[in-house]
Design an enzyme around this catalytic site. Structure first.
Site, PDB file in Angstrom:
ATOM      1  N   TYR A 153       0.836  -1.204   0.000  1.00  0.00           N
ATOM      2  CA  TYR A 153       0.000   0.000   0.000  1.00  0.00           C
ATOM      3  C   TYR A 153       0.873   1.258   0.000  1.00  0.00           C
ATOM      4  CZ  TYR A 153      -3.354   3.383   2.017  1.00  0.00           C
ATOM      5  OH  TYR A 153      -4.141   4.464   2.270  1.00  0.00           O
ATOM      6  N   LYS A 157       1.314   4.058  -3.023  1.00  0.00           N
ATOM      7  CA  LYS A 157       1.039   5.482  -2.782  1.00  0.00           C
ATOM      8  C   LYS A 157       2.266   6.318  -3.151  1.00  0.00           C
ATOM      9  CE  LYS A 157      -3.173   5.722  -0.944  1.00  0.00           C
ATOM     10  NZ  LYS A 157      -4.238   6.443  -1.678  1.00  0.00           N
TER      11      LYS A 157
END
Lengths: 325, 325
Positions: A153, A157
């Protein structure tokens, strides 16, 4: 006439952001909100004028065709808020899905915006999960620590931040990436974020339901209220682009608290019955992700750019409790 | 029986790396070298045994089909060296080409390796261009400065580093990213790197040709000889993966010198006639990119991981001059 797009608008922050945009923008501003399933009209949006300026679209953003329909030169947006994504535990559990949604769909959107409405303002919600763990006591700023994400994650990002920065430097887009602290108290349901418990332990008891605390009570967390988050996401749009310097990424302000302080505030406002609904049940997988996040941040850059500090925890929980009344 | 792949092997570093691998590896090691045009057999590879262990393949790595042919489960590699790419000025001049080659083709290769030979060792040549400019006197290490690239080249290199790190953390691959200083003296021809002049001003005069110096003579540069670079790229393969900690990226050691010191060394070894072949002709585009690179690095992490320091500049240029004899 101006037009705004919010992706991931079925999520809690997206819903709040849409409501706030309708509340504060000029009467000729339309807001398109999209998610895999058509997002509901936010409960706080009164029917009538505001609702008539809201357009709700179901779109699977991993489909280029869906993106092309949503984003095209015939109807340019003034600002695009990119909030969609698979959250931390979800991206860790399903790598392929995480990279498809968090990286590929977002990159496709950036390229589509570049092609159809060059220079458009893009506000991207990134995460402090771009950082890995730090030495005890180390206070992170945007300029003193290389982000080394310890989750897919956080990696995804960070990659979008780098693209957004390069696209902004080249003038393809006007990007702004805000790295969110853990947002609490989120309304709605528990999410696939490893940090979900940080809202669950307040929200669920206020609904008379049990909540699981998967980490130790002395775990420090860096949180921000949804009120301040929405305010700061909107502010990201309004910062003059020159003010960012070489990097469009900002660590948003937050509050450093322990889980114990949250439980104390829950008891103070909700009483011992609500506090008793939180059950401690250690989860090593969640704890490993949460421990990989640093809770110590220096918000000087954000303040300099005009972002707001968070409200006190008690005030935050009172507002949440009040919203249920 | 072991098998090695080198991409971008038509380039100078790739050629030297292939020759060194053939020279130092066991007699049952085969080395596949690939580039858009079939790379030549490196001049230093003797015909006979070594040459028979070298396989030369023309492949356009932006074509998934070409990658699939090169990388498949029937013939797993022990190590893959990813050296291909569009260089800094090239990626800045042609964004689409740069992103296609530097990001998309490399990512496709990582995914193909993950699918067909999971856990394979991957050595990726990144660049110190992942860093933007720093405050005067600031000495960069891997842990004290967030990379904020001021070029599309640096952005694309950094994105691959992040993917490689996440893929390594998850066990998909065993990646190692080495950030190269400016390699000098490169044999061959001037390249599309903004730093091309750092080799041109030595190489071209030794070939009796004029060279252009596009930046001021007091410009500091952080360089490394090709001998040390090849040694360190090979060493990247041999570092135990546990030694890297949370990040697979390493800033390779280099030497801090000024362009003037290079010109002095050229004159010392080649004489004033060779020195006279360097013509100063300021180029603002090149200078802007070069000025965005910091020349000050702390190589402690690289040394700790066993990477070698560079040889002295004079020794480097002598070896280059000697190689022409």
């Amino acid at each position: 006439m101006s037009s705004i797009l919010i992706t991931g608008a079925g999520g809690y922050v997206g819903q709040e952001l849409a409501a706030e945009l309708l509340r504060t923008s000029s009467p000729d501003t339309t807001v398109t909100i999209t998610d895999v399933q058509a997002p509901p009209v936010p409960p706080s949006v009164a029917s009538g004028d505001a609702a008539s300026r809201l357009k709700t679209v179901a779109a699977d953003l991993t489909s280029p065709q869906a993106v092309d329909e949503l984003i095209n030169e015939s109807a340019p947006y003034e600002t695009v808020f990119l909030l969609h994504g698979i959250m931390s535990s979800g991206s860790e559990a399903n790598f392929d899905l995480g990279i498809k949604v968090n990286l590929d769909s977002t990159r496709y959107i950036l390229d589509r915006l570049k092609a159809t409405m060059p220079g458009v303002k893009v506000v991207f919600t990134s995460s402090l999960a771009v950082y890995g763990p730090t030495k005890p006591g180390f206070v992170i700023s945007e300029s003193n620590l290389p982000p080394v994400p310890l989750s897919s994650y956080g990696s995804q990002k960070l990659i979008i931040e780098i693209l957004l920065n390069d696209y902004s430097r080249r003038g393809f887009l006007d990007g702004r990436a805000v790295r969110l602290p853990t947002v609490t108290v989120r309304a709605g349901k528990p999410t696939q974020a490893a940090s979900s418990f940080v809202s669950d332990i307040i929200r669920e008891p206020f609904h008379g339901k049990k909540a699981i605390l998967p980490v130790a009570k002395d775990t420090p967390v860096w949180i921000c209220s949804p009120y301040t988050i929405v305010k700061n996401i909107l502010h990201a749009r309004d910062v003059p682009k020159e003010a960012f310097g070489d990097s469009r990424s900002v660590n948003l302000p937050g509050l450093l608290i322990t889980v114990q302080e949250m439980l104390d505030a829950l008891e103070q406002i909700g009483g011992p019955e609500k506090r008793a609904l939180v059950e401690e049940k250690y989860d090593a997988d969640v704890d490993r992700i949460v421990q990989s996040w640093s809770p110590l941040f220096d918000s000087a850059r954000a303040r300099e750019l005009g972002f707001a500090d968070d409200i006190p925890l008690i005030e935050n929980i009172k507002r949440f409790a009040g919203s249920l009344a």
